[in-house]
Design an enzyme around this catalytic site. Structure first.
Site, mmCIF file in Angstrom:
data_model
loop_
_atom_site.group_PDB
_atom_site.id
_atom_site.type_symbol
_atom_site.label_atom_id
_atom_site.label_comp_id
_atom_site.label_asym_id
_atom_site.label_seq_id
_atom_site.Cartn_x
_atom_site.Cartn_y
_atom_site.Cartn_z
ATOM 1 N N TYR A 28 0.843 -1.231 0.013
ATOM 2 C CA TYR A 28 0.016 0.036 0.022
ATOM 3 C C TYR A 28 0.934 1.213 -0.137
ATOM 4 O O TYR A 28 1.949 1.172 -0.848
ATOM 5 C CB TYR A 28 -0.887 -0.288 1.101
ATOM 6 C CG TYR A 28 -2.157 0.832 1.125
ATOM 7 C CD1 TYR A 28 -3.136 0.798 -0.112
ATOM 8 C CD2 TYR A 28 -2.273 1.844 1.967
ATOM 9 C CE1 TYR A 28 -4.140 1.523 -0.308
ATOM 10 C CE2 TYR A 28 -3.606 2.717 1.845
ATOM 11 C CZ TYR A 28 -4.226 2.552 0.522
ATOM 12 O OH TYR A 28 -5.445 3.224 0.363
ATOM 13 N N LYS A 36 -20.459 -20.143 -10.539
ATOM 14 C CA LYS A 36 -19.777 -20.027 -11.921
ATOM 15 C C LYS A 36 -18.152 -19.643 -11.553
ATOM 16 O O LYS A 36 -17.294 -20.035 -12.094
ATOM 17 C CB LYS A 36 -20.359 -18.908 -12.882
ATOM 18 C CG LYS A 36 -19.820 -19.223 -14.398
ATOM 19 C CD LYS A 36 -20.184 -20.358 -15.001
ATOM 20 C CE LYS A 36 -19.877 -20.343 -16.300
ATOM 21 N NZ LYS A 36 -20.937 -19.721 -17.402
#
Length: 401
Positions: free
Chosen positions: A51, A106
């Protein structure tokens, strides 16, 4: 795990007893997906790299060279699975929230079979323009778009417009995943009965998303004689009620000019492919050609019960896991998307679909028989073979540009 047993899913299910509602709901509690880190965040140094301030270096590099987003974020391995919930399984228009378990499933299949990350996105909109605009605006996050369970005929326009607007792979799996596996299965079924694409008469029942794509891919593979049916009978040029898509079908199929219904269409047909959700009167099946092929793919209720179909056909397939020869999209879409992303392709072409079907069919070798024309859904050979074939097709196409 490498699974090559011909009906492994059904045998595994049977060995553990019937699946209960309690088992299903427990497995879905909390969802089926989670995000995981690829780098540790255990020290201040880790945090400064992943970060701020370290991340700003990568942001600046991507700003200067946008293609780096594919290698230095998860974009190059991330698929959006997008639906509006308007045509979910055999449930119909159940809305976005109710479709989310299917989209999560999925995404789980993408991860399990191809190693790709996928995020389910369900849209609370039905307007075609708004759906297209929404997908295009969110596209920078993703490496590819899998459209799912969007009703016909809207799905055709949505896919075409999104493909035109974006330079990443886009595929409506209900159309093309189904078509690829049908072609693979028909390839091997014709080997069993010793017939050719050029000589067979094929009847496709269903002129929706899957039916249209099946017709197109069979024609690309060399089938000359295809007759399509919808709920009103044979799709032929003499009808005045045809949509634009069905008019295309009427003009590009039915070379013998057949009119009428299922009985007329099946008379002398070599293969029946059902993607309609309807049922077929057994009396019509008696008029099929010798050594016929029946793919009754509607789920959960096939157009023809497999035991009935077996009276009239040498090769029978369904969309169900508890019968031999399951025509399952999971054989196609994980490898197709993986191959396209591995090649850094900007589209999924017709040739990629054809080579994907060939790769699936080729995995059935000397063990080919009427009850085994496609690999099982859990066969771990399939996705890598499809991905390799698709990547090769994509790279060859790009080299010619």
């Amino acid at each position: 795990m490498t699974t090559t047993a011909h009906n492994s899913a059904a045998s595994d299910q049977g060995s553990k007893g019937p699946i209960t509602d309690a088992e299903i709901f427990e497995a879905h509690e909390g969802g089926k997906l989670s995000a995981e880190l690829t780098s540790p965040l255990e020290t201040q140094r880790d945090l400064s790299i992943a970060y701020t301030p370290g991340v700003a270096k990568v942001c600046t590099a991507i700003k200067d060279e946008p293609q780096l987003a594919r290698t230095h974020t998860w974009t190059g391995r991330l698929v959006a699975v997008i639906s509006d919930g308007s045509a979910v399984l055999g449930l119909g228009d159940i809305g976005p929230a109710a479709s989310l378990p299917v989209m999560e499933g999925k995404c789980a299949l993408f991860k399990s079979f191809s190693g790709l990350n996928a995020i389910p996105i369900v849209l609370d909109i039905n307007d075609t323009d708004e759906i297209v605009e929404t997908i295009v605006r969110m596209a920078p996050t993703f490496g590819a778009i899998n459209l799912e369970d969007i009703s016909a005929p809207r799905c055709f326009e949505i896919e075409d417009r999104v493909k035109e607007a974006l330079d990443i792979p886009v595929m409506h799996d209900d159309q093309h995943g189904t078509a690829v596996v049908v072609l693979a299965a028909l390839t091997n079924a014709l080997r069993v009965v010793k017939k050719s694409f050029e000589s067979v008469r094929v009847v496709v029942s269903g002129a929706g998303a899957a039916g249209v794509a099946v017709v197109k891919i069979l024609a690309d593979a060399g089938v000359k004689d295809i007759v399509v049916l919808d709920s009103k009978g044979v799709v032929e040029s003499g009808r005045s009620d045809l949509t634009e898509t069905k008019q295309f079908l009427a003009e590009s199929t039915n070379p013998r000019g057949i009119s009428g219904g299922i009985g007329e269409a099946l008379d002398g047909a070599d293969a029946f492919i059902g993607v309609s959700g309807g049922t077929i009167d057994e009396a019509h099946l008696a008029n099929l050609a010798d050594d016929a092929i029946i793919f009754a793919l509607s789920n959960p209720n096939p157009e023809v019960a497999p035991d009935v179909a077996a009276k009239y056909a040498t090769v029978v397939a369904t969309g169900r896991s508890d019968f031999p020869n399951q025509i399952n999209n999971v054989l196609a879409f994980p490898g197709i998307f993986r191959g396209a992303l591995d090649a850094d392709a900007n589209e999924i072409t017709d040739d990629m679909k054809l080579v994907a079907a060939r790769a699936i069919a080729d995995l059935v070798g000397d063990d080919l028989e009427p009850g085994y024309i496609v690999p099982g859904a859990l066969d771990s050979r399939v996705a890598p073979a499809v991905a390799e074939a698709v990547e090769k097709s994509a790279l060859e196409a790009m080299a010619k540009r």
